[in-house]
Write a protein that holds these residues in place. Structure first.
Motif, PDB file in Angstrom:
ATOM      1  N   PHE A  54       0.815  -1.209   0.000  1.00  0.00           N
ATOM      2  CA  PHE A  54       0.000   0.000   0.000  1.00  0.00           C
ATOM      3  C   PHE A  54       0.852   1.265   0.000  1.00  0.00           C
ATOM      4  CE2 PHE A  54      -2.328   3.419   2.120  1.00  0.00           C
ATOM      5  CZ  PHE A  54      -3.351   3.594   1.193  1.00  0.00           C
ATOM      6  N   PRO A  55       1.857   1.391   0.896  1.00  0.00           N
ATOM      7  CA  PRO A  55       2.683   2.604   0.841  1.00  0.00           C
ATOM      8  C   PRO A  55       3.389   2.771  -0.510  1.00  0.00           C
ATOM      9  CG  PRO A  55       3.058   1.458   2.901  1.00  0.00           C
ATOM     10  CD  PRO A  55       2.206   0.561   2.041  1.00  0.00           C
ATOM     11  N   GLU A  57       2.342   1.615  -3.478  1.00  0.00           N
ATOM     12  CA  GLU A  57       1.332   2.010  -4.459  1.00  0.00           C
ATOM     13  C   GLU A  57       0.952   3.476  -4.288  1.00  0.00           C
ATOM     14  OE1 GLU A  57      -1.870  -0.750  -4.048  1.00  0.00           O
ATOM     15  OE2 GLU A  57      -0.691  -2.424  -4.852  1.00  0.00           O
ATOM     16  N   ASN A  58       0.874   3.940  -3.044  1.00  0.00           N
ATOM     17  CA  ASN A  58       0.570   5.336  -2.774  1.00  0.00           C
ATOM     18  C   ASN A  58       1.667   6.243  -3.328  1.00  0.00           C
ATOM     19  OD1 ASN A  58      -0.965   7.475  -1.605  1.00  0.00           O
ATOM     20  ND2 ASN A  58       0.466   7.519   0.113  1.00  0.00           N
ATOM     21  N   GLN A  59       2.932   5.894  -3.092  1.00  0.00           N
ATOM     22  CA  GLN A  59       4.041   6.684  -3.618  1.00  0.00           C
ATOM     23  C   GLN A  59       4.070   6.658  -5.147  1.00  0.00           C
ATOM     24  OE1 GLN A  59       6.420   8.810  -2.185  1.00  0.00           O
ATOM     25  NE2 GLN A  59       4.792   8.680  -0.663  1.00  0.00           N
ATOM     26  N   ALA A  61       1.452   6.447  -7.081  1.00  0.00           N
ATOM     27  CA  ALA A  61       0.382   7.351  -7.519  1.00  0.00           C
ATOM     28  C   ALA A  61       0.827   8.808  -7.390  1.00  0.00           C
ATOM     29  CB  ALA A  61      -0.890   7.099  -6.703  1.00  0.00           C
TER      30      ALA A  61
END
Length: 148
Positions: A54-55, A57-59, A61
């Motif tokens: 998740f972290p 994928e967030n970065q 994005a």
């Protein structure tokens, strides 16, 4: 983590445009040189293994949005921008990308820290890139973030 790298054409600039930024400082913009800007965003994957999808994928994005903004600015100004998203240790990826794309200049920002926070962060990504590469590196200061 982002960096911009440029490849200038071998011909001399003709009709180079100038802009004022920051105030009272003049610079020649890349379009006058036929340069290509390589906009780079590095997703730092140096964290612990396991549940970090998740972290990351967030970065990714955030990186994609930042790269889109740089491409849009380039389009508005007639500057060719190539976007690159890499994963790894930021300083190593920036140095490797600069070599891979045969750039003439690396442009990076700093946080503009002062006082103790400057000393405590002496191992910054920007500082490591400057030490690791022979390619000229332009370091642009931050907004004066520091000790109050």
């Amino acid at each position: 983590m982002g960096a911009a790298c440029t490849n200038a054409s071998s011909s001399r600039p003709t009709g180079a445009t100038t802009a004022t930024w920051p105030p009272n400082r003049r610079w020649t913009s890349p379009e006058g040189f036929g340069a290509t800007v390589h906009a780079l965003f590095v997703v730092d994957q140096a964290g612990p293994s396991g549940h970090w999808d998740f972290p990351v994928e967030n970065q990714e994005a955030i990186g994609e949005a930042a790269l889109d903004a740089v491409v849009e600015l380039g389009d508005e100004r007639g500057v060719d921008v190539e976007r690159h998203l890499r994963r790894g240790t930021p300083s190593e990826e920036i140095v490797d990308a600069a070599a891979d794309y045969a750039v003439d200049l690396i442009v990076m920002g700093t946080q503009g820290r002062t006082g103790f926070s400057r000393i405590a962060t002496a191992g910054s990504t920007t500082e490591r890139v400057v030490r690791l590469t022979a390619i000229p590196t332009l370091v642009v200061g931050g907004a004066g973030v520091g000790d109050a």
